[in-house]
Write an enzyme that holds these catalytic residues in place. Sequence first.
Site, short mmCIF file in Angstrom:
data_model
loop_
_atom_site.label_atom_id
_atom_site.label_comp_id
_atom_site.label_asym_id
_atom_site.label_seq_id
_atom_site.Cartn_x
_atom_site.Cartn_y
_atom_site.Cartn_z
N ASN A 11 0.86 -1.18 0.00
CA ASN A 11 0.00 0.00 0.00
C ASN A 11 0.90 1.24 0.00
O ASN A 11 1.50 1.56 1.01
CB ASN A 11 -0.88 -0.04 1.27
CG ASN A 11 -1.74 1.20 1.41
OD1 ASN A 11 -1.84 2.01 0.50
ND2 ASN A 11 -2.38 1.34 2.58
N HIS A 97 -9.59 0.80 5.05
CA HIS A 97 -8.30 1.01 5.72
C HIS A 97 -8.52 1.91 6.94
O HIS A 97 -9.35 2.82 6.92
CB HIS A 97 -7.30 1.65 4.75
CG HIS A 97 -5.91 1.65 5.28
ND1 HIS A 97 -5.47 2.57 6.20
CD2 HIS A 97 -4.87 0.80 5.06
CE1 HIS A 97 -4.20 2.30 6.51
NE2 HIS A 97 -3.82 1.22 5.83
N GLU A 99 -6.90 4.31 8.09
CA GLU A 99 -6.73 5.75 7.85
C GLU A 99 -8.00 6.36 7.27
O GLU A 99 -8.31 7.52 7.52
CB GLU A 99 -5.50 5.99 6.94
CG GLU A 99 -4.22 5.78 7.73
CD GLU A 99 -3.03 5.29 6.92
OE1 GLU A 99 -3.04 5.36 5.69
OE2 GLU A 99 -2.07 4.80 7.56
N GLU A 169 -5.30 -5.40 10.62
CA GLU A 169 -4.33 -4.33 10.80
C GLU A 169 -4.61 -3.60 12.12
O GLU A 169 -5.43 -2.67 12.16
CB GLU A 169 -4.44 -3.32 9.66
CG GLU A 169 -4.10 -3.91 8.31
CD GLU A 169 -3.52 -2.85 7.38
OE1 GLU A 169 -2.38 -3.01 6.97
OE2 GLU A 169 -4.19 -1.85 7.13
N GLY A 175 2.30 1.93 10.75
CA GLY A 175 3.24 3.05 10.60
C GLY A 175 3.95 3.45 11.88
O GLY A 175 4.55 4.52 11.96
N SER A 215 3.49 -2.37 10.31
CA SER A 215 4.94 -2.39 10.53
C SER A 215 5.61 -3.71 10.12
O SER A 215 6.54 -4.16 10.79
CB SER A 215 5.24 -2.03 12.00
OG SER A 215 4.77 -0.72 12.28
C1 PEP Z 1 -0.85 -0.02 6.15
O1 PEP Z 1 -1.10 1.16 6.26
O2 PEP Z 1 -1.64 -0.76 5.54
C2 PEP Z 1 0.36 -0.53 6.77
C3 PEP Z 1 0.40 -1.78 7.07
O3 PEP Z 1 1.37 0.38 7.00
P1 PEP Z 1 2.82 0.07 7.65
O4 PEP Z 1 3.35 -1.19 7.04
O5 PEP Z 1 3.63 1.26 7.28
O6 PEP Z 1 2.62 -0.06 9.12
#
Ligand code: PEP
Length: 255
Positions: A11, A97, A99, A169, A175, A215
């Site tokens: 992503n 997601h 966000e 997630e 992040g 992460s």
């Molecule tokens: C994401 O936003 O889907 C995600 C997993 O981000 P990150 O790997 O940067 O934590």
Amino acid sequence: MPTRKKFVAGNWKMNTTLTEAKTLGAAVAKGVGTDERVTTVVCPPFPWLTAVAEVLKGSSVAIGAQNVHFEKKGAFTGEVSPAMLIESGCTYAIIGHSERRHILGERESVINHKVHTALEEGLHVILCMGETLAERERNLQERVFQRQVFAACAGLTDEQFHRIVIAYEPVWAIGTGKVATPEQAQEAHKFVRLKLRQLYGDNIADATPIIYGGSVTPENTAGLMSQSDVDGALVGVASLKATSFLEIVKAAGAV
Ligand code: PEP
């Protein structure tokens, strides 16, 4: 014991210039080639979809969008329909997601509507779900998983469900550099699979990929993938460098 093919999606979020996107896409395509051991998907920003689709041609890397609108067409200024995504080369769309849920206020009814329209129009859906830190601290994560997954999937047919990939997630891991432990991921995925089994039956529970996001790095991939219910990864930051993304794909395929 059902075997599910590993699934790794990158992503890119609101990152990359057009040149960077084409270079990154081309490097991922070169690294993966026609190897199909891991389903590999990249999700660039909307304006770069057609250009990245072009550089992926001839490879087995698929392309996905980071979002999609819930109606098929019409007066929705600034929105993008499933048909537009398909015509731009997409086979996948990320929906729900964190966000979008937490920064843009996307509600569960909207997510359910998006899932239905995307599937009706022929896309595959990467459906994101996961608890916030406050919810985990109050041990509410299982309630959150159940609510989010079942609100998003309400009313789907079996055929449609076979085009869903669930991405667990945890919001506190996205992040932040704080990855869930393999045990935490396994516990969450196992719970979601159990609920799929109870509500939708063995076929769907055994076939649905449940991937982990938050992460993920080349270093922690193997540990996460060694868990029986962890079927892949949704990768943010580490997908912005071809070398680290390809190492994650490779590590996922090696398990
Ligand atoms: C994401 O936003 O889907 C995600 C997993 O981000 P990150 O790997 O940067 O934590």
